[in-house]
Design an enzyme around this catalytic site. Structure first.
Site, PDB file in Angstrom:
ATOM      1  N   GLY A  71       0.795  -1.218   0.000  1.00 29.27           N
ATOM      2  CA  GLY A  71       0.000   0.000   0.000  1.00 29.27           C
ATOM      3  C   GLY A  71       0.827   1.268   0.000  1.00 29.27           C
ATOM      4  O   GLY A  71       0.489   2.244  -0.680  1.00 29.27           O
ATOM      5  N   THR A  72       1.906   1.285   0.771  1.00 31.96           N
ATOM      6  CA  THR A  72       2.727   2.495   0.852  1.00 31.96           C
ATOM      7  C   THR A  72       3.333   2.845  -0.503  1.00 31.96           C
ATOM      8  O   THR A  72       3.274   4.004  -0.945  1.00 31.96           O
ATOM      9  CB  THR A  72       3.842   2.325   1.901  1.00 31.96           C
ATOM     10  N   ASN A 152      -8.156   3.902   8.274  1.00 29.76           N
ATOM     11  CA  ASN A 152      -7.527   2.771   8.949  1.00 29.76           C
ATOM     12  C   ASN A 152      -7.554   2.873  10.472  1.00 29.76           C
ATOM     13  O   ASN A 152      -7.299   1.880  11.163  1.00 29.76           O
ATOM     14  CB  ASN A 152      -6.078   2.623   8.483  1.00 29.76           C
ATOM     15  N   GLN A 180      -7.468  -0.198   3.178  1.00 28.95           N
ATOM     16  CA  GLN A 180      -8.232  -0.749   4.305  1.00 28.95           C
ATOM     17  C   GLN A 180      -9.639  -1.180   3.900  1.00 28.95           C
ATOM     18  O   GLN A 180     -10.240  -2.025   4.558  1.00 28.95           O
ATOM     19  CB  GLN A 180      -8.328   0.295   5.420  1.00 28.95           C
ATOM     20  N   SER A 200      -3.444  -3.354  -0.963  1.00 33.43           N
ATOM     21  CA  SER A 200      -2.387  -4.120  -0.315  1.00 33.43           C
ATOM     22  C   SER A 200      -2.910  -5.499   0.033  1.00 33.43           C
ATOM     23  O   SER A 200      -4.021  -5.647   0.543  1.00 33.43           O
ATOM     24  CB  SER A 200      -1.914  -3.415   0.957  1.00 33.43           C
ATOM     25  N   HIS A 202      -1.826  -7.769   2.287  1.00 35.24           N
ATOM     26  CA  HIS A 202      -1.824  -8.260   3.662  1.00 35.24           C
ATOM     27  C   HIS A 202      -2.986  -7.739   4.503  1.00 35.24           C
ATOM     28  O   HIS A 202      -3.153  -8.138   5.654  1.00 35.24           O
ATOM     29  CB  HIS A 202      -0.477  -7.964   4.350  1.00 35.24           C
ATOM     30  N   THR A 238      12.051  -7.010 -10.798  1.00 36.83           N
ATOM     31  CA  THR A 238      11.509  -8.353 -10.991  1.00 36.83           C
ATOM     32  C   THR A 238      10.272  -8.558 -10.143  1.00 36.83           C
ATOM     33  O   THR A 238      10.269  -8.268  -8.944  1.00 36.83           O
ATOM     34  CB  THR A 238      12.568  -9.414 -10.622  1.00 36.83           C
ATOM     35  N   CYS A 328       1.975   1.736  11.397  1.00 40.76           N
ATOM     36  CA  CYS A 328       3.156   2.417  10.872  1.00 40.76           C
ATOM     37  C   CYS A 328       3.721   3.435  11.857  1.00 40.76           C
ATOM     38  O   CYS A 328       4.809   3.963  11.657  1.00 40.76           O
ATOM     39  CB  CYS A 328       2.818   3.114   9.548  1.00 40.76           C
TER      40      CYS A 328
END
Length: 384
Positions: A71-72, A152, A180, A200, A202, A238, A328
């Site tokens: 996400g970042t 979030n 989120q 994201s 995760h 990659t 974070c």
């Protein structure tokens, strides 16, 4: 000791089917998707198949999906990439809100130091942006508006359809941080007034270290990573093949179970608040956020009169995982910038704890944890 994981907004446990899909790739023959031989072509095929599945879930074209490290990076790439492209057209003004994730706020701050103009819109006491204030902030040289969908920290949902329409009416590009919200919200990006959207893996029971950025065809964009020609020259490096496969599997599971998942999360959130209110008779608890427009998995609660850090320490000692806000900023004693932006009282600000639910949580688990919290609160009050 029984442990309770109520911090899914920070990261979610990986779904077993996701892990299985990734292990199959990681224990296979390998292959770089950019290589011309059979191993490379097979890896490329896997990545393209994953891209097709994610694009279908989002209602967009596969060519509009760029894989990232999370996400970042997706937020950074969207904002910096558009800002650089639009500056060449004489537009260097960005609009965002004071309640965004730091991946957006710190990026905007860095651009401001580089000479861009940034407007930080306020939010109301529920964390919601005013559509009228968005419109009023637009200038002739506005390049981009960046507003998250689901917050979030407090779960508040923003009116992204209305904001996007206003942006496009003024010829302004619109970026949405959906990191989120993706697990429960449904998107048909081809039908939405959105030019860029960040995701994201995760946050939806997928692997850490992989995400995606939707870039609508025709959107002015300059890459922030240079090197190879991967991702149609929009993100060099990659590809994380195993991570991308895991991401696609997590998306597939989300799509197939979204309705049931949302119902369960709504039930867990409601049950949690009711359990706490019924057991904490002598302690006022206040839910922070928007009562109507909110994510089903996040609830931010102020235990009035009890310091956040003290509460979190005691919760951890009892095996209950929660947080004071974004992962974070963990380890920081600074109070939530989101709650500050909402202009809450010092008492609510200094006693807020975020709980977030997901895979593995049950009503029975919440009942047991609520009993423990009642004991914790009584102990803290006795020692005050």
């Amino acid at each position: 000791m029984q442990k309770y994981y109520f911090d899914h907004a920070a990261t979610t446990p990986m779904h077993p089917d996701v892990a299985a899909a990734m292990i199959e790739v990681m224990t296979g023959a390998g292959g770089n998707p950019s290589s011309m031989h059979a191993f490379g072509r097979e890896a490329k095929h896997k990545v393209n198949r994953a891209r097709d599945g994610i694009a279908a879930a989002l209602g967009c074209k596969p060519s509009e999906i760029v894989f990232t490290s999370g996400g970042t990076e997706s937020d950074n790439a969207a904002i910096i990439g558009v800002a650089a492209a639009m500056k060449k057209k004489g537009k260097n003004h960005i609009i965002t809100s004071k309640a965004e994730h730091h991946a957006v706020l710190h990026t905007c701050e860095a651009l401001a130091e580089a000479g861009y103009e940034v407007t930080y819109l306020p939010v109301d006491h529920t964390g919601r942006v005013s559509v009228e204030e968005v419109a009023a902030a637009i200038r002739p040289h506005t390049a981009l508006i960046s507003i998250m969908h689901g917050n979030n920290e407090v779960g508040t949902l923003q009116p992204i359809e209305e904001i996007g329409t206003i942006a496009h009416d003024h010829g302004v590009l619109f970026h949405v941080d959906a990191v989120q919200a993706f697990g429960t919200a449904q998107y048909r990006l081809s039908e939405m007034p959105v030019d860029l959207m960040s995701f994201s893996a995760h946050k939806i029971n997928g692997p850490q270290g992989v995400g995606a950025l939707y870039i609508a065809n025709g959107t002015p964009f300059e890459p922030i990573a240079h090197g190879g020609s991967q991702e149609r020259k929009r993100r060099a490096g990659t590809e994380n093949v195993a991570g991308i496969i895991g991401f696609a599997k997590a998306v597939e599971i989300c799509v197939n179970n979204r309705e049931n998942k949302q119902l369960l999360l709504d039930k867990l959130r409601t049950e949690w608040v009711e359990q706490l209110k019924s057991r904490l008779k002598g302690t006022e608890i206040v839910v922070n956020g928007n009562a109507e427009h909110h994510l089903p998995q996040i609830v931010n609660i102020s235990f009035m009169g009890i310091d956040t850090e003290t509460m979190l320490m005691n919760l951890d000692m009892e095996g209950i995982a929660s947080s004071s806000g974004s992962a974070c900023t963990s380890g920081s004693l600074e109070r939530s910038h989101v709650l500050k932006a909402m202009a809450l009282s010092e008492e609510r600000l200094n006693s807020a704890v975020r709980f977030s639910f997901g895979l593995g949580n049950t009503v029975e688990e919440l009942e047991d944890a609520a009993r423990k919290i009642a004991t914790i609160v009584e102990r803290i009050r006795t020692n005050q």
